[in-house]
Design a protein around this motif. Structure first.
Motif, PDB file in Angstrom:
ATOM      1  N   LEU A  45       0.819  -1.220   0.000  1.00 29.40           N
ATOM      2  CA  LEU A  45       0.000   0.000   0.000  1.00 29.40           C
ATOM      3  C   LEU A  45       0.850   1.266   0.000  1.00 29.40           C
ATOM      4  CD1 LEU A  45      -2.945  -0.972   2.383  1.00 29.40           C
ATOM      5  CD2 LEU A  45      -2.911  -0.910  -0.106  1.00 29.40           C
ATOM      6  N   ASP A  46       2.146   1.113   0.250  1.00 23.56           N
ATOM      7  CA  ASP A  46       3.066   2.249   0.138  1.00 23.56           C
ATOM      8  C   ASP A  46       3.886   2.157  -1.139  1.00 23.56           C
ATOM      9  OD1 ASP A  46       2.451   3.727   2.497  1.00 23.56           O
ATOM     10  OD2 ASP A  46       3.332   2.094   3.655  1.00 23.56           O
ATOM     11  N   SER A  47       3.323   1.473  -2.134  1.00 22.13           N
ATOM     12  CA  SER A  47       3.959   1.412  -3.461  1.00 22.13           C
ATOM     13  C   SER A  47       3.041   2.146  -4.441  1.00 22.13           C
ATOM     14  CB  SER A  47       4.103  -0.048  -3.898  1.00 22.13           C
ATOM     15  OG  SER A  47       2.849  -0.535  -4.349  1.00 22.13           O
ATOM     16  N   PRO A  48       3.546   2.479  -5.626  1.00 21.90           N
ATOM     17  CA  PRO A  48       2.677   3.155  -6.604  1.00 21.90           C
ATOM     18  C   PRO A  48       1.451   2.313  -6.938  1.00 21.90           C
ATOM     19  CG  PRO A  48       4.976   3.121  -7.335  1.00 21.90           C
ATOM     20  CD  PRO A  48       4.912   2.286  -6.106  1.00 21.90           C
ATOM     21  N   ARG A  49       1.674   0.993  -7.165  1.00 21.26           N
ATOM     22  CA  ARG A  49       0.544   0.140  -7.549  1.00 21.26           C
ATOM     23  C   ARG A  49      -0.505   0.096  -6.435  1.00 21.26           C
ATOM     24  NH1 ARG A  49       1.829  -5.950  -9.247  1.00 21.26           N
ATOM     25  NH2 ARG A  49       2.554  -5.986  -7.072  1.00 21.26           N
ATOM     26  N   GLY A  50      -0.038  -0.014  -5.192  1.00 24.34           N
ATOM     27  CA  GLY A  50      -0.970  -0.044  -4.063  1.00 24.34           C
ATOM     28  C   GLY A  50      -1.752   1.260  -3.964  1.00 24.34           C
ATOM     29  N   ARG A  51      -1.054   2.380  -4.160  1.00 21.46           N
ATOM     30  CA  ARG A  51      -1.749   3.684  -4.063  1.00 21.46           C
ATOM     31  C   ARG A  51      -2.740   3.844  -5.213  1.00 21.46           C
ATOM     32  NH1 ARG A  51       3.842   5.617  -2.483  1.00 21.46           N
ATOM     33  NH2 ARG A  51       3.698   5.748  -0.225  1.00 21.46           N
ATOM     34  N   ILE A  52      -2.361   3.326  -6.383  1.00 21.29           N
ATOM     35  CA  ILE A  52      -3.280   3.413  -7.531  1.00 21.29           C
ATOM     36  C   ILE A  52      -4.581   2.670  -7.204  1.00 21.29           C
ATOM     37  CG2 ILE A  52      -3.612   2.571  -9.913  1.00 21.29           C
ATOM     38  CD1 ILE A  52      -0.620   3.359 -10.395  1.00 21.29           C
ATOM     39  N   TYR A  53      -4.475   1.487  -6.580  1.00 18.34           N
ATOM     40  CA  TYR A  53      -5.678   0.733  -6.193  1.00 18.34           C
ATOM     41  C   TYR A  53      -6.506   1.527  -5.175  1.00 18.34           C
ATOM     42  CZ  TYR A  53      -4.498  -3.656  -8.537  1.00 18.34           C
ATOM     43  OH  TYR A  53      -4.250  -4.615  -9.478  1.00 18.34           O
ATOM     44  N   LEU A  54      -5.820   2.118  -4.199  1.00 19.26           N
ATOM     45  CA  LEU A  54      -6.542   2.881  -3.169  1.00 19.26           C
ATOM     46  C   LEU A  54      -7.284   4.059  -3.792  1.00 19.26           C
ATOM     47  CD1 LEU A  54      -3.924   3.092  -0.242  1.00 19.26           C
ATOM     48  CD2 LEU A  54      -6.030   1.758  -0.260  1.00 19.26           C
ATOM     49  N   ILE A  55      -6.623   4.753  -4.712  1.00 19.58           N
ATOM     50  CA  ILE A  55      -7.237   5.932  -5.349  1.00 19.58           C
ATOM     51  C   ILE A  55      -8.419   5.490  -6.210  1.00 19.58           C
ATOM     52  CG2 ILE A  55      -6.848   7.842  -6.969  1.00 19.58           C
ATOM     53  CD1 ILE A  55      -3.856   7.807  -6.041  1.00 19.58           C
ATOM     54  N   LYS A  56      -8.222   4.414  -6.965  1.00 19.54           N
ATOM     55  CA  LYS A  56      -9.291   3.903  -7.835  1.00 19.54           C
ATOM     56  C   LYS A  56     -10.529   3.574  -6.999  1.00 19.54           C
ATOM     57  CE  LYS A  56     -10.176   0.030 -11.025  1.00 19.54           C
ATOM     58  NZ  LYS A  56     -11.229  -0.733 -10.389  1.00 19.54           N
ATOM     59  N   ASP A  57     -10.299   2.855  -5.920  1.00 20.14           N
ATOM     60  CA  ASP A  57     -11.403   2.432  -5.068  1.00 20.14           C
ATOM     61  C   ASP A  57     -12.138   3.647  -4.483  1.00 20.14           C
ATOM     62  OD1 ASP A  57     -12.806   0.336  -3.632  1.00 20.14           O
ATOM     63  OD2 ASP A  57     -11.856   1.195  -1.848  1.00 20.14           O
ATOM     64  N   MET A  58     -11.366   4.626  -4.035  1.00 18.62           N
ATOM     65  CA  MET A  58     -11.971   5.819  -3.419  1.00 18.62           C
ATOM     66  C   MET A  58     -12.784   6.602  -4.459  1.00 18.62           C
ATOM     67  SD  MET A  58      -9.889   8.866  -1.478  1.00 18.62           S
ATOM     68  CE  MET A  58      -8.928   9.424  -2.886  1.00 18.62           C
ATOM     69  N   LEU A  59     -12.197   6.801  -5.639  1.00 16.02           N
ATOM     70  CA  LEU A  59     -12.882   7.622  -6.646  1.00 16.02           C
ATOM     71  C   LEU A  59     -14.072   6.890  -7.249  1.00 16.02           C
ATOM     72  CD1 LEU A  59      -9.848   9.253  -8.538  1.00 16.02           C
ATOM     73  CD2 LEU A  59     -11.244  10.266  -6.721  1.00 16.02           C
ATOM     74  N   GLU A  60     -13.888   5.602  -7.551  1.00 16.86           N
ATOM     75  CA  GLU A  60     -14.970   4.834  -8.183  1.00 16.86           C
ATOM     76  C   GLU A  60     -16.207   4.764  -7.289  1.00 16.86           C
ATOM     77  OE1 GLU A  60     -13.387   1.433 -11.244  1.00 16.86           O
ATOM     78  OE2 GLU A  60     -13.776   0.869  -9.185  1.00 16.86           O
ATOM     79  N   ASN A  61     -15.959   4.624  -5.994  1.00 16.66           N
ATOM     80  CA  ASN A  61     -17.090   4.517  -5.064  1.00 16.66           C
ATOM     81  C   ASN A  61     -17.574   5.882  -4.578  1.00 16.66           C
ATOM     82  OD1 ASN A  61     -17.469   1.604  -4.892  1.00 16.66           O
ATOM     83  ND2 ASN A  61     -15.361   1.618  -4.161  1.00 16.66           N
ATOM     84  N   GLY A  62     -16.948   6.928  -5.107  1.00 10.09           N
ATOM     85  CA  GLY A  62     -17.371   8.291  -4.740  1.00 10.09           C
ATOM     86  C   GLY A  62     -17.294   8.528  -3.249  1.00 10.09           C
TER      87      GLY A  62
END
Ligand code: SF4
Ligand code: SF4
Length: 432
Positions: A45-62
């Motif tokens: 979760l402190d890698s680019p790929r992990g952060r990309i997943y976190l951002i995707k999840d946050m934005l997609e679910n509004g």
């Protein structure tokens, strides 16, 4: 990467941009190996790929940002090593910028964190306030250790550690005005005065002006310019960053009307990365989009501009320089060769420290807000630099200079100070 945004969500231009970025990621994970926080903490979760997943999840679910997302996004240095490594061309910079804006809009930070960030945003971009704060820091220095023992006050302790013991006098180079070319004029440029740099190291812009004017370039420091907005931009404070960008765009366009400009010269690569992005940052502002894109196209790091002037080879100086490439220089602006080529032409022996792609831990206000990770990265960077056994260190960003100087006795200078000296200027005071 497959995404599931609704048409309504995609009507928001920020979400639409992020969706396009997310779709480019193929989850390969190549970026993790060069990410300083993953290398240091070992958490996906402190890698680019992990952060990309976190951002995707946050934005997609509004969803509004929560404490977990904020922790991992805050730990990102915005060093952009991941963008250099990514084979799919994922524009991580604009994705994390959007995530930071979303956090700022939807998350209420704990009191001490909010206070620290408010203080930084109210002080650092303003040279007068910053100078006063550094003078006050000299009095507070004995309490640094005490502050660092109480976790929420750790950033204030880190600030005191970073503050220089003595402040240089303000230089005339920071004042608005025109510095005429010596001899026939071959160009005309504006120089960004900056905010923290003229307070901490006014000799950087002074050396730039001396060198450029001797090379036949007229240098103008326009009236009315403000901080480039980078510091607040990286805190997600977009309104404040865009206000600064608009102000600077107006100032530089006035200067273009007045006498024409071949370039806007920037001597801090962190600022350069942001000014080169003004076109993107202001793309949704119809009154400024075109003007900002014009300014971005004129923005040049000082070494990028000097490389076009065909400087002559100088005699060997018998000095070995470890060149530290700031992340904003190598990853943000993709300028890798010009500074080293110029230093070699100027007669220095140039060494590349190992792990040159890894951040030194400075990263704007990161060394204040995340002192623990920043300290580990600094120690690693200094070890690699010292292993090259240099006489001096050169770099192109004031943040890195301040950070690395607190970890080594080897003198550290801006590349342009060495170039000015090699081409007829004064010897940098730190070497005397
Ligand atoms: S910007 Fe730097 S710290 Fe952030 S994810 Fe990319 S490589 Fe890691
Ligand atoms: S290297 Fe690029 S494509 Fe691969 S996981 Fe990282 S961001 Fe995604």
């Amino acid at each position: 990467m497959q995404t599931n945004f609704t048409a309504e969500q995609l009507a928001d231009p920020h979400v639409a941009t992020s969706e396009k970025i997310l779709r480019k990621c193929v989850h390969c994970g190549f970026c993790t190996a060069t990410c300083p926080t993953y290398v240091t903490l070992g958490n996906e979760l402190d890698s680019p790929r992990g952060r990309i997943y976190l951002i995707k999840d946050m934005l997609e679910n509004g969803r509004p940002a929560d404490a977990e997302v904020v922790t991992h996004i805050d730990r990102c240095l915005s060093c952009l090593a991941c963008t250099t490594t990514c084979p799919s061309g994922v524009d991580y910079m604009h994705l994390i910028d959007h995530a930071r804006m979303h956090i700022e809009e939807t998350y209420r930070r704990p009191f001490w964190n909010r206070l620290t960030r408010n203080v930084l945003a109210a002080v650092l971009p303003y040279p007068g306030r910053f100078r006063l704060a550094l003078k006050a820091a000299a009095l507070g220095r004995p309490f640094a250790g005490l502050l660092k023992r109480f976790k929420p006050l750790e950033p204030f302790g880190a600030m005191l550690d970073l503050a220089p013991r003595r402040l240089p006098k303000p230089s005339d180079s920071a004042k608005p005005g025109t510095h005429p070319a010596t001899g026939p004029r071959r160009g005309r440029v504006a120089i960004l005065s900056g905010c923290a740099q003229p307070v901490l190291k006014p000799e950087i812009n002074a050396a730039t002006i001396r060198l450029l004017t001797r090379l036949g370039v007229e240098v103008v420091a326009p009236e009315g310019e403000v901080c480039c907005g980078s510091l607040v931009h990286h805190m997600g404070r977009e309104a404040q960053a865009l206000e600064a960008a608009r102000r600077n765009v107006d100032v530089w366009l006035d200067e273009i009307e007045r006498g024409g400009l071949d370039a806007i010269i920037i001597t801090a690569s962190g600022c350069g990365t942001t000014i080169k992005d003004y076109g993107f940052m202001l793309r949704l502002d119809l009154a400024y989009a075109g003007k900002a894109a014009r300014v971005s196209a004129l923005a040049k790091d000082v070494t990028e501009y000097l490389a076009t002037l065909d400087l002559p080879q100088q005699e060997a100086r018998g000095l070995t320089v470890a060149y530290h490439s700031a992340c904003s220089m190598q990853h943000g602006q993709k300028i890798t060769l010009a500074p080293k080529t110029l230093l070699k032409k100027a007669g220095f022996v140039v060494r590349d420290p190992a792990e040159g792609h890894l951040c030194c831990g400075s990263a704007g206000t990161y060394n204040i807000l995340q002192p623990e990770i920043s300290g580990k990265l600094k120690a690693r960077k200094v070890k690699n630099i010292e292993a090259t056994k240099p006489d001096l260190i050169a770099t192109g960003n004031i943040g890195c200079i301040t950070q690395i100087a607190t970890g080594t006795q080897i003198p550290i200078l801006h590349t342009v100070e060495l170039l000015d000296w090699a081409y007829g200027g004064t010897k940098p005071a730190v070497l005397s």
